[in-house]
Design an enzyme around this catalytic site. Sequence first.
Site, PDB file in Angstrom:
ATOM      1  N   HIS A  28       0.797  -1.238   0.000  1.00 12.49           N
ATOM      2  CA  HIS A  28       0.000   0.000   0.000  1.00 12.49           C
ATOM      3  C   HIS A  28       0.831   1.290   0.000  1.00 12.49           C
ATOM      4  CE1 HIS A  28       0.215  -0.661   4.333  1.00 12.49           C
ATOM      5  NE2 HIS A  28      -0.718  -1.559   4.333  1.00 12.49           N
ATOM      6  N   HIS A  81      -3.287  -9.910  14.696  1.00 12.95           N
ATOM      7  CA  HIS A  81      -3.550  -8.653  13.962  1.00 12.95           C
ATOM      8  C   HIS A  81      -4.461  -8.999  12.789  1.00 12.95           C
ATOM      9  CE1 HIS A  81      -2.872  -5.031  11.735  1.00 12.95           C
ATOM     10  NE2 HIS A  81      -1.722  -5.336  11.165  1.00 12.95           N
ATOM     11  N   GLU A  83      -5.017  -7.388   9.915  1.00 11.20           N
ATOM     12  CA  GLU A  83      -4.722  -6.950   8.545  1.00 11.20           C
ATOM     13  C   GLU A  83      -4.531  -8.188   7.655  1.00 11.20           C
ATOM     14  OE1 GLU A  83      -1.668  -3.928   8.112  1.00 11.20           O
ATOM     15  OE2 GLU A  83      -2.437  -3.418   6.113  1.00 11.20           O
ATOM     16  N   ASP A  85      -2.700  -9.272   5.321  1.00 12.17           N
ATOM     17  CA  ASP A  85      -1.466 -10.020   5.044  1.00 12.17           C
ATOM     18  C   ASP A  85      -1.257 -11.129   6.081  1.00 12.17           C
ATOM     19  OD1 ASP A  85      -1.142  -7.767   6.696  1.00 12.17           O
ATOM     20  OD2 ASP A  85       0.989  -7.592   6.301  1.00 12.17           O
ATOM     21  N   HIS A 147       0.263  -1.375  14.686  1.00 10.00           N
ATOM     22  CA  HIS A 147      -0.190  -0.124  14.109  1.00 10.00           C
ATOM     23  C   HIS A 147      -1.687  -0.103  13.839  1.00 10.00           C
ATOM     24  CE1 HIS A 147      -0.196  -1.450   9.616  1.00 10.00           C
ATOM     25  NE2 HIS A 147      -0.061  -2.531  10.361  1.00 10.00           N
ATOM     26  N   ASP A 166       3.679  -7.305  13.535  1.00 11.77           N
ATOM     27  CA  ASP A 166       4.372  -6.412  12.603  1.00 11.77           C
ATOM     28  C   ASP A 166       5.636  -5.771  13.213  1.00 11.77           C
ATOM     29  OD1 ASP A 166       2.777  -6.633  10.325  1.00 11.77           O
ATOM     30  OD2 ASP A 166       1.401  -5.070  10.976  1.00 11.77           O
ATOM     31  N   TYR A 194      10.992  -0.013   7.130  1.00 11.71           N
ATOM     32  CA  TYR A 194       9.750  -0.584   7.671  1.00 11.71           C
ATOM     33  C   TYR A 194       9.200   0.315   8.781  1.00 11.71           C
ATOM     34  CZ  TYR A 194       6.589  -4.228   9.314  1.00 11.71           C
ATOM     35  OH  TYR A 194       5.482  -4.941   9.672  1.00 11.71           O
ATOM     36  N   HIS A 227       6.971 -10.369   9.502  1.00  7.82           N
ATOM     37  CA  HIS A 227       7.588 -10.099   8.195  1.00  7.82           C
ATOM     38  C   HIS A 227       9.103 -10.142   8.354  1.00  7.82           C
ATOM     39  CE1 HIS A 227       3.794  -8.754   6.501  1.00  7.82           C
ATOM     40  NE2 HIS A 227       3.637  -7.891   7.481  1.00  7.82           N
TER      41      HIS A 227
HETATM   42 FE1  FEO Z   1      -0.267  -4.586   9.609  1.00 11.42          FE
HETATM   43 FE2  FEO Z   1       1.747  -6.975   8.322  1.00 11.42          FE
HETATM   44  O1  FEO Z   1       0.152  -6.101   8.627  1.00 11.42           O
END
Ligand code: FEO
Length: 405
Positions: A28, A81, A83, A85, A147, A166, A194, A227
Amino acid sequence: MGTQFKAHKISDSVFWVGAIDWTLADFHGYSTRGSTYNAYLVIDEKTVLIDTVKSGFFEEMMARVRSVIDPLKIDYIISNHSEMDHTGSLPETIAATEPDRVFASAAGAQNIPAHFHGNDRIVPVKEGQRLSLGGRSLRFMETKMIHWPDSMFAYLEEDRLLFSNDVFGMHWASSERYVDQIDPGVRDYEAAKYFANIFMPYSNLVGKLLEKMKTADLAPLTIAPDHGPIWRKEADIDMIMRKYAVWADPRPTLKAVIAYDTMWGSTAAMASAVAAGLESGGAHPKVMPLSLAHRSDIATELLDAGALLVGSSTLNGQMLPRIADLLTYLRGLKPRHLIAGAFGSYGWHPKAVSQIKEIFGELRLPMVGDAVEAKFVPTDDDLRRCLDYGKAVAARLRELAGSSN
Ligand code: FEO
């Protein structure tokens, strides 16, 4: 299917079962060199899957799980989380593994069904709650707005292993699973990039989180983010914690980022003169033309900068589109630690500089003096004003850096 995908053993009871996305170039708006979506399996009397992977990577994750255990042996899934991903494969994983429970933070228990309608049997966990796995236990810590509202940590207490979601991550695809196996230059740049592009808007909360980790007796020997590679060396963990503390509360520095775009070279000439002024005033200019620099690399450079100077020509009564793109992005990241400056050339309707100043106003970034504008092609006098402008910014940076020592 997928027999080439194997789990990676982190310890006798913990396995990495995530997926490697070699092709991710844009997260994004943040330019990436691939990424990994990390999921982890903890095997005790109870078997737990911590997070899942982005949609499209379900089979890769499941193949890695199957290389260790029958997926039907998974008792619990923890979603740190919501999100996508990390949850894109959650509905398929729930269907395939039939866990007894799926746990998330209180906000996660609301946000997951808002993504995947019908998946409403998520069990909320409380701040500090422990989940016994038999010999070991997981402790949950909310990391609200770092976040997302639903973000949380899960800490495997006996192993001092932190599943940090994250936090402490990198968007970096590699076959290496550990930070100490990758190039230190890559490590330093990707960790900073990041932080800048994901956590900068929440910097003040990151500082509080680091404090909360101390008071909650969270002293991990291993940090397994969602990640990029895993942190397992004490020195590396100390280093990234210190870097997060600095990035969360940046001190004034003498570095000045000049981001500009130009139509016919006039604004570029002004940028060079501003840079020369900064340099002669003792500051360190980092010149980033938008023909080359990506918005997310500029955000990264701002992490340890003291000033941001933006230059744009006026095109059709507006700033140039790439400058508008950059400033829209930065308006979201909300850098608060910078002083600002603007410059640019125009033909008959000076507008770009006033638009840049308006956004600096919204960001509450103090301007140094007034901006410098030039009609069509800058004269020698215009370039001298740019040089002086750069010197004035350098002088202000020196003052700020001096007063913070
Ligand atoms: Fe906030 Fe890796 O997603």
